[in-house]
Design an enzyme around this catalytic site. Structure first.
Site, PDB file in Angstrom:
ATOM      1  N   GLY A 409       0.828  -1.200   0.000  1.00  0.00           N
ATOM      2  CA  GLY A 409       0.000   0.000   0.000  1.00  0.00           C
ATOM      3  C   GLY A 409       0.857   1.242   0.000  1.00  0.00           C
ATOM      4  O   GLY A 409       1.996   1.236   0.461  1.00  0.00           O
ATOM      5  N   GLN A 410       0.283   2.331  -0.536  1.00  0.00           N
ATOM      6  CA  GLN A 410       1.006   3.596  -0.572  1.00  0.00           C
ATOM      7  C   GLN A 410       0.003   4.731  -0.507  1.00  0.00           C
ATOM      8  O   GLN A 410      -1.030   4.694  -1.182  1.00  0.00           O
ATOM      9  CB  GLN A 410       1.843   3.707  -1.849  1.00  0.00           C
ATOM     10  CG  GLN A 410       2.821   4.863  -1.846  1.00  0.00           C
ATOM     11  CD  GLN A 410       3.905   4.690  -2.888  1.00  0.00           C
ATOM     12  OE1 GLN A 410       3.788   3.845  -3.751  1.00  0.00           O
ATOM     13  NE2 GLN A 410       4.941   5.493  -2.823  1.00  0.00           N
ATOM     14  N   GLY A 411       0.310   5.737   0.342  1.00  0.00           N
ATOM     15  CA  GLY A 411      -0.609   6.860   0.503  1.00  0.00           C
ATOM     16  C   GLY A 411       0.134   8.136   0.795  1.00  0.00           C
ATOM     17  O   GLY A 411       1.350   8.234   0.624  1.00  0.00           O
ATOM     18  N   GLN A 413       0.846   9.514   3.593  1.00  0.00           N
ATOM     19  CA  GLN A 413       1.747   9.523   4.737  1.00  0.00           C
ATOM     20  C   GLN A 413       2.984   8.646   4.527  1.00  0.00           C
ATOM     21  O   GLN A 413       3.960   8.773   5.250  1.00  0.00           O
ATOM     22  CB  GLN A 413       0.998   9.036   5.989  1.00  0.00           C
ATOM     23  CG  GLN A 413      -0.185   9.907   6.367  1.00  0.00           C
ATOM     24  CD  GLN A 413       0.212  11.321   6.694  1.00  0.00           C
ATOM     25  OE1 GLN A 413       1.171  11.555   7.394  1.00  0.00           O
ATOM     26  NE2 GLN A 413      -0.531  12.284   6.143  1.00  0.00           N
ATOM     27  N   GLY A 414       2.966   7.723   3.554  1.00  0.00           N
ATOM     28  CA  GLY A 414       4.131   6.873   3.339  1.00  0.00           C
ATOM     29  C   GLY A 414       3.764   5.589   2.616  1.00  0.00           C
ATOM     30  O   GLY A 414       2.654   5.426   2.107  1.00  0.00           O
ATOM     31  N   THR A 415       4.723   4.639   2.585  1.00  0.00           N
ATOM     32  CA  THR A 415       4.570   3.363   1.901  1.00  0.00           C
ATOM     33  C   THR A 415       4.528   2.240   2.930  1.00  0.00           C
ATOM     34  O   THR A 415       5.266   2.272   3.918  1.00  0.00           O
ATOM     35  CB  THR A 415       5.740   3.129   0.927  1.00  0.00           C
ATOM     36  OG1 THR A 415       5.816   4.227   0.025  1.00  0.00           O
ATOM     37  CG2 THR A 415       5.541   1.853   0.136  1.00  0.00           C
ATOM     38  N   VAL A 416       3.677   1.226   2.706  1.00  0.00           N
ATOM     39  CA  VAL A 416       3.511   0.110   3.635  1.00  0.00           C
ATOM     40  C   VAL A 416       4.053  -1.163   2.996  1.00  0.00           C
ATOM     41  O   VAL A 416       3.733  -1.484   1.846  1.00  0.00           O
ATOM     42  CB  VAL A 416       2.030  -0.073   4.028  1.00  0.00           C
ATOM     43  CG1 VAL A 416       1.884  -1.201   5.042  1.00  0.00           C
ATOM     44  CG2 VAL A 416       1.468   1.217   4.609  1.00  0.00           C
ATOM     45  N   LYS A 430       5.231   0.472   7.992  1.00  0.00           N
ATOM     46  CA  LYS A 430       4.928   1.723   7.303  1.00  0.00           C
ATOM     47  C   LYS A 430       6.177   2.594   7.278  1.00  0.00           C
ATOM     48  O   LYS A 430       6.682   3.003   8.313  1.00  0.00           O
ATOM     49  CB  LYS A 430       3.794   2.458   8.005  1.00  0.00           C
ATOM     50  CG  LYS A 430       3.415   3.790   7.360  1.00  0.00           C
ATOM     51  CD  LYS A 430       2.277   4.426   8.131  1.00  0.00           C
ATOM     52  CE  LYS A 430       1.880   5.767   7.542  1.00  0.00           C
ATOM     53  NZ  LYS A 430       0.800   6.408   8.305  1.00  0.00           N
ATOM     54  N   ASP A 527      -9.393  11.293   8.204  1.00  0.00           N
ATOM     55  CA  ASP A 527      -9.204  10.761   6.846  1.00  0.00           C
ATOM     56  C   ASP A 527      -9.969   9.449   6.688  1.00  0.00           C
ATOM     57  O   ASP A 527      -9.430   8.436   6.244  1.00  0.00           O
ATOM     58  CB  ASP A 527      -7.720  10.542   6.564  1.00  0.00           C
ATOM     59  CG  ASP A 527      -7.440  10.417   5.062  1.00  0.00           C
ATOM     60  OD1 ASP A 527      -8.339  10.768   4.258  1.00  0.00           O
ATOM     61  OD2 ASP A 527      -6.347   9.981   4.691  1.00  0.00           O
TER      62      ASP A 527
END
Length: 740
Positions: A409-411, A413-416, A430, A527
């Site tokens: 996942g990526q958003g 706030q950062g990458t997971v 994360k 969010d």
């Protein structure tokens, strides 16, 4: 020549050479080879900050440069110092005597907030500089065209990018592949151009931020910057070529004397000078090109003897007997000396590396908020028993050094990454974005908030790591993806039935209700969206991503912040006032309910302009008594009409533009549970009351406006939803239960 004479003298005498002499000689040669020859004029500065070589004809002080075009201004007011070209004002990054100059190229913006308008690349007409063909004209826009035009208005070059609203993979790439980004080559000997924009594709938005620039062709692949990050920059690296003779300088002007004919180490063409074969240095200085000693290469002549001469070398094979004696002495001595040197270098390298690692970890610990976290620990805000401090090696091993194949996942706030700890536990790691000094508390905020939360429908924080360049958070691993995936990408193995949708909405509402009213301090998620709702191995909902969450004191009713959130889910009232309340989370949850009912995305350009927002589309459909025309097929198949209408009315209440008229999350959770219980109820009436909705409140869709950080205004305390609307909004299911 020194080594040859030494060896020949040794043969004529006792042919003995001790180990100390060989070792000292090797040490001397390595020291000489490591010295850098200054390419500037004698007694002139050759460095400014990170520009380590400023070769003549360029220079800083008076008398150190050929002409005004080659004068470099060194700004010592910054740390490190910065070099600028005197005439053009361009900041210099690198200068090569081979005729190239790397500078900072300004980015030209159009319709970009907080960015200067009308910036253009400087005009180089009449100068010794041209834009190198090593550059590429690059444009970043959605379905727009960027043009390079000459001074007379004719088009020189241009490119058109393809617009893609559905994919975000191009945002993570480090190359311009034509999707929302395009590149083209430029004409040779180009000295001036201007940049303009236009929109050609039918779906291109003329008001969208567009920007273009001239950049070194391999910059996208040679640095760590993603395409999405370029919009935050003001400059990119660009290559210029410089030709001294374009300004009609003579060789006498360059060398300052007519004796340049005596220097056989330099050659010049019609545009520039260069060192002759076998030489290196600065060809624009008299005797600035020095001979390359090819004999420094130990294997140059194999078993023979290397003789160096200006511009070349030659090999001579020694007689067999002397060769054996020489090798018997030189080889063991060289090996022992080399081993001694390598051992010392290895030991020094280990010590220095260990010290550097410790200092880096200490630096990152402070940079990533370690001191702030220690304050939270000492104050008792952080639940120490639940949070573990991991070391960086442990997490690197768990994620296979943060392999791209482990990304789940990526958003914003950062990458997971998915990882496995040494004890066999599967976790989600994360990797946050690089934390700036003023944003440290935003990262520590997520640790503090999650340490206080103990709820079965909230993702559990296991620990963190602060000794890496970017902070790392470790969560329990949730295996079955996000609710967004199941809503918008149907899964045959696990169809999202009406019963499942209702259960998931109850679980999420319960978690948000806990955050708002049952936690030690009220917590606003800020969010809420379907992609932040994960499903575990039993497909139970887990609320995730608390990077922008805020905890507030019990007596507070709202939080004044910069507007943050996700388009399609953002509360219009919060967008206009910058004041976030618990009702803002209610609005976002209402959008999630609308997604579950309709199966449609929060923002879609396939719908009409006034209905691109799912919230607006849903409310207008209910106003027109057209609810069942927009429902998802699975909902129509599995759900009862009464339950669907009840959830739709609740969704409508959550999406009320007036935050005071929305229910609280606790009230939403109670109503959803009541709707779920009504599955077993009988004799349900078919008349359902509608929520009052003022059509005049629908204005121009707010999601197309740019985010504003204007002055904040106070808003009143939200009133209880059920005190004002209980009897007029909800369906007879609840009313019948009260009568019973």
């Amino acid at each position: 020549m020194f080594i040859v004479k030494k060896l020949m003298r040794g043969r004529r005498s006792s042919r003995r050479m001790n180990i100390v002499q060989i070792t000292l000689f090797l040490w001397y040669m390595s020291a000489v080879a490591s010295e850098e020859t200054s390419l500037a004029k004698p007694d002139c500065s050759s460095q400014c900050g990170l520009v380590t070589q400023i070769p003549y004809p360029f220079g800083i002080e008076d008398g150190c440069y050929l002409g005004d075009w080659f004068q470099i201004m060194c700004d010592n007011s910054t740390n490190p110092s910065r070099a600028f070209m005197n005439v053009t004002g361009l900041e210099v990054l690198e200068i090569s005597v081979e005729g190239t100059l790397k500078v900072k190229s300004p980015i030209t913006f159009s319709n970009c907030s907080n960015k200067p308008v009308g910036r253009q690349t400087p005009n180089l007409e009449g100068s010794p500089f041209v834009f190198s063909q090593k550059n590429r004209f690059t444009s970043l826009s959605c379905g727009g065209v960027a043009l390079m035009t000459s001074l007379d208005g004719s088009t020189i070059a241009g490119c058109l990018s393809i617009c893609d609203y559905t994919s975000t993979s191009y945002l993570r790439t480090k190359s311009c592949i034509g999707m929302n980004c395009c590149q083209t080559t430029i004409t040779p000997y180009l000295r001036s151009f201007s940049t303009s924009f236009g929109a050609l594709l039918l779906n291109a938005d003329r008001q969208t931020c567009k920007y273009a620039f001239l950049v070194e062709h391999d910059w996208f692949t040679s640095n760590s910057t993603n395409v999405s990050a370029i919009g935050e920059m003001d400059y990119v690296p660009m290559v210029l070529e410089w030709h001294v003779f374009d300004l009609n300088y003579t060789k006498s002007d360059i060398y300052g004397t007519n004796n340049w004919r005596d220097d056989k180490s330099t050659e010049c063409s019609s545009s520039q000078c260069f060192c002759s074969k076998g030489h290196h240095g600065n060809p624009y200085l008299l005797h600035g090109c020095q001979d390359i000693n090819e004999c420094d290469d130990p294997g140059r002549c194999g078993s023979g003897i290397c003789f160096n001469y200006p511009g070349g070398f030659k090999c001579q094979l020694p007689d067999q007997r002397s060769s054996r004696v020489t090798l018997a002495i030189i080889v063991p001595s060289s090996v022992l000396g080399l081993l001694f040197l390598l051992t010392g270098i290895w030991w020094a390298h280990k010590v220095i590396k260990k010290r550097k690692d410790m200092k880096r970890k200490e630096k990152f610990f402070r940079q990533n908020g370690g001191l702030v976290l220690e304050q939270q620990l000492s104050s008792g805000e952080l639940n120490v028993e639940k949070v573990k401090l991991f070391n960086c090696k442990e997490l690197e091993k768990a994620t296979d050094h943060f392999n791209a194949d482990r990304v789940i996942g990526q958003g914003g706030q950062g990458t997971v990454y998915k990882g496995m700890l040494a004890d066999g536990r599967i976790v989600a790691v994360k990797k946050s974005k690089i934390v700036e000094g003023g944003e440290v508390r935003q990262f520590i905020n997520e640790i503090v908030i999650l340490s206080q939360i103990s709820h079965r429908n909230v993702v559990k924080l296991l620990g963190c790591c602060l000794e890496t360049e970017v902070p790392l958070l470790v969560y329990e691993f949730i295996p079955n993806g996000t609710l967004f995936q199941y809503i918008h990408h149907q899964n045959e193995e696990f169809p999202l039935t009406w019963e499942t949708r209702l259960r998931v909405s109850i679980e999420v509402a319960g978690a948000l209700s806990y955050l708002h009213s049952a936690a030690s301090f009220p917590i606003y998620h800020r969010d809420v969206k379907s992609s932040n709702i994960l499903l575990d191995e039993k497909y139970r909902a887990k609320v995730a991503d608390f990077g922008t969450s805020r905890s507030i004191s019990i007596d507070q009713t709202h939080l004044t912040t910069l507007v943050r959130g996700t388009f399609g889910y953002l509360d219009p009232e919060y967008f206009q006032s910058s004041q976030f309340t618990e009702k803002s989370d209610v609005y976002s949850f209402g959008v999630v309910l609308a997604e579950l009912l309709t199966g449609q995305k929060p923002v879609s350009f396939m719908r009409s302009p006034e209905s691109r927002s799912l919230a607006t589309y849903f409310l207008l459909s209910m106003e027109d008594n057209n609810l069942f025309a927009i429902l998802d097929a699975q909902v129509m198949k599995d759900g009862g009409k009464d339950q669907i209408v009840a959830v739709a009315n609740l969704t409508k209440a959550c999406l009320n533009l007036n935050g005071r008229k929305r229910p609280t999350m606790k009230e939403v959770a109670v109503e959803l549970e009541g709707i779920q219980l009504s599955v077993k109820a009988s004799g349900v009436q078919q008349n359902f009351a509608e929520v009052e909705y003022d059509q005049s409140q629908i204005t121009e869709p707010w999601y197309v406006s740019s985010l504003s950080t204007g002055s904040c205004m106070d808003s009143g305390t939200s009133s209880s939803f059920f005190e004002s609307k209980r009897d007029s909004i909800y369906n007879p299911i609840i009313h019948t239960k009260r009568q019973a």
